[in-house]
Design a protein around this motif. Sequence first.
Motif, PDB file in Angstrom:
ATOM      1  N   ASN A  64      47.597  38.265  30.703  1.00  0.00           N
ATOM      2  CA  ASN A  64      48.996  38.315  31.128  1.00  0.00           C
ATOM      3  C   ASN A  64      49.434  39.643  31.713  1.00  0.00           C
ATOM      4  N   ILE A  65      48.682  40.708  31.467  1.00  0.00           N
ATOM      5  CA  ILE A  65      49.089  42.022  31.976  1.00  0.00           C
ATOM      6  C   ILE A  65      48.022  42.626  32.889  1.00  0.00           C
ATOM      7  N   ILE A  66      46.798  42.710  32.411  1.00  0.00           N
ATOM      8  CA  ILE A  66      45.750  43.395  33.170  1.00  0.00           C
ATOM      9  C   ILE A  66      45.342  42.609  34.418  1.00  0.00           C
ATOM     10  N   HIS A  67      45.159  41.291  34.312  1.00  0.00           N
ATOM     11  CA  HIS A  67      44.771  40.492  35.482  1.00  0.00           C
ATOM     12  C   HIS A  67      45.780  40.562  36.620  1.00  0.00           C
ATOM     13  N   PRO A  68      47.081  40.374  36.361  1.00  0.00           N
ATOM     14  CA  PRO A  68      48.032  40.486  37.476  1.00  0.00           C
ATOM     15  C   PRO A  68      48.085  41.887  38.095  1.00  0.00           C
ATOM     16  N   ILE A  69      47.936  42.921  37.267  1.00  0.00           N
ATOM     17  CA  ILE A  69      47.942  44.283  37.811  1.00  0.00           C
ATOM     18  C   ILE A  69      46.718  44.509  38.692  1.00  0.00           C
ATOM     19  N   ILE A  73      46.647  45.304  42.762  1.00  0.00           N
ATOM     20  CA  ILE A  73      45.953  46.463  43.343  1.00  0.00           C
ATOM     21  C   ILE A  73      44.919  46.014  44.372  1.00  0.00           C
ATOM     22  N   ILE A  74      44.108  45.019  44.029  1.00  0.00           N
ATOM     23  CA  ILE A  74      43.081  44.545  44.959  1.00  0.00           C
ATOM     24  C   ILE A  74      43.708  43.886  46.182  1.00  0.00           C
ATOM     25  N   GLY A  75      44.709  43.024  45.960  1.00  0.00           N
ATOM     26  CA  GLY A  75      45.339  42.326  47.079  1.00  0.00           C
ATOM     27  C   GLY A  75      46.122  43.238  47.992  1.00  0.00           C
ATOM     28  N   ASN A  76      46.803  44.222  47.422  1.00  0.00           N
ATOM     29  CA  ASN A  76      47.664  45.095  48.219  1.00  0.00           C
ATOM     30  C   ASN A  76      46.889  46.225  48.887  1.00  0.00           C
ATOM     31  N   TYR A  77      46.015  46.894  48.144  1.00  0.00           N
ATOM     32  CA  TYR A  77      45.380  48.098  48.666  1.00  0.00           C
ATOM     33  C   TYR A  77      44.010  47.873  49.285  1.00  0.00           C
ATOM     34  N   PHE A  79      42.731  44.391  50.299  1.00  0.00           N
ATOM     35  CA  PHE A  79      42.796  43.328  51.299  1.00  0.00           C
ATOM     36  C   PHE A  79      44.039  43.389  52.178  1.00  0.00           C
ATOM     37  N   HIS A  80      45.021  44.212  51.820  1.00  0.00           N
ATOM     38  CA  HIS A  80      46.258  44.382  52.594  1.00  0.00           C
ATOM     39  C   HIS A  80      46.919  43.040  52.900  1.00  0.00           C
ATOM     40  N   LEU A  81      47.099  42.238  51.856  1.00  0.00           N
ATOM     41  CA  LEU A  81      47.710  40.923  52.017  1.00  0.00           C
ATOM     42  C   LEU A  81      49.203  41.065  52.305  1.00  0.00           C
ATOM     43  N   ASN A  82      49.731  40.104  53.091  1.00  0.00           N
ATOM     44  CA  ASN A  82      51.180  40.132  53.287  1.00  0.00           C
ATOM     45  C   ASN A  82      51.861  39.631  52.012  1.00  0.00           C
ATOM     46  N   THR A  83      53.169  39.729  51.943  1.00  0.00           N
ATOM     47  CA  THR A  83      53.908  39.487  50.712  1.00  0.00           C
ATOM     48  C   THR A  83      53.683  38.089  50.149  1.00  0.00           C
ATOM     49  N   TYR A  84      53.704  37.086  51.007  1.00  0.00           N
ATOM     50  CA  TYR A  84      53.540  35.703  50.541  1.00  0.00           C
ATOM     51  C   TYR A  84      52.210  35.511  49.819  1.00  0.00           C
ATOM     52  N   TRP A  85      51.125  35.948  50.433  1.00  0.00           N
ATOM     53  CA  TRP A  85      49.801  35.761  49.835  1.00  0.00           C
ATOM     54  C   TRP A  85      49.591  36.659  48.631  1.00  0.00           C
ATOM     55  N   LEU A  86      50.179  37.841  48.652  1.00  0.00           N
ATOM     56  CA  LEU A  86      50.069  38.741  47.505  1.00  0.00           C
ATOM     57  C   LEU A  86      50.753  38.134  46.281  1.00  0.00           C
ATOM     58  N   SER A  88      51.345  34.974  45.782  1.00  0.00           N
ATOM     59  CA  SER A  88      50.564  33.795  45.398  1.00  0.00           C
ATOM     60  C   SER A  88      49.352  34.199  44.564  1.00  0.00           C
ATOM     61  N   LEU A  89      48.703  35.280  44.946  1.00  0.00           N
ATOM     62  CA  LEU A  89      47.553  35.778  44.193  1.00  0.00           C
ATOM     63  C   LEU A  89      47.957  36.215  42.793  1.00  0.00           C
ATOM     64  N   ILE A  90      49.074  36.913  42.683  1.00  0.00           N
ATOM     65  CA  ILE A  90      49.540  37.381  41.374  1.00  0.00           C
ATOM     66  C   ILE A  90      49.897  36.202  40.485  1.00  0.00           C
ATOM     67  N   ILE A  91      50.556  35.197  41.037  1.00  0.00           N
ATOM     68  CA  ILE A  91      50.909  34.013  40.249  1.00  0.00           C
ATOM     69  C   ILE A  91      49.650  33.276  39.808  1.00  0.00           C
ATOM     70  N   ALA A  92      48.663  33.170  40.696  1.00  0.00           N
ATOM     71  CA  ALA A  92      47.423  32.475  40.337  1.00  0.00           C
ATOM     72  C   ALA A  92      46.671  33.194  39.228  1.00  0.00           C
TER      73      ALA A  92
END
Length: 99
Positions: A64-69, A73-77, A79-86, A88-92
């Motif tokens: 609940n804490i470490i996986h979303p963080i 970090i991986i999605g934003n820094y 893969f540079h995902l845009n907001t929608y996909w970022l 979605s990744l955090i929710i998944a």
Amino acid sequence: MPIIGLVLNCLQLNPGIIITTVVQNLGASTSSLALFTFGLTLGSIKINKELVNKDVLLMVVAKNIIHPIMAFIIGNYIFHLNTYWLYSLIIATSAPTAY
């Protein structure tokens, strides 16, 4: 519903605006109803102290804490995902695991 939709699509039949609107409204509210029902069933479950130990607490914190963080970090820094996909990744990554 999916089978009826496929049959109507194959036969190229239009069910009408009223039926389409009703089905869309039911589909939009189904996930909310499922979560509400799931919450009601969780309220009736009693948690025993024997079930809660360090391993369980560590898994809950990790999921609940470490996986979303880490996903952020991986999605934003990386893969540079845009907001929608970022988001979605955090929710998944915050979703419960199968048991």
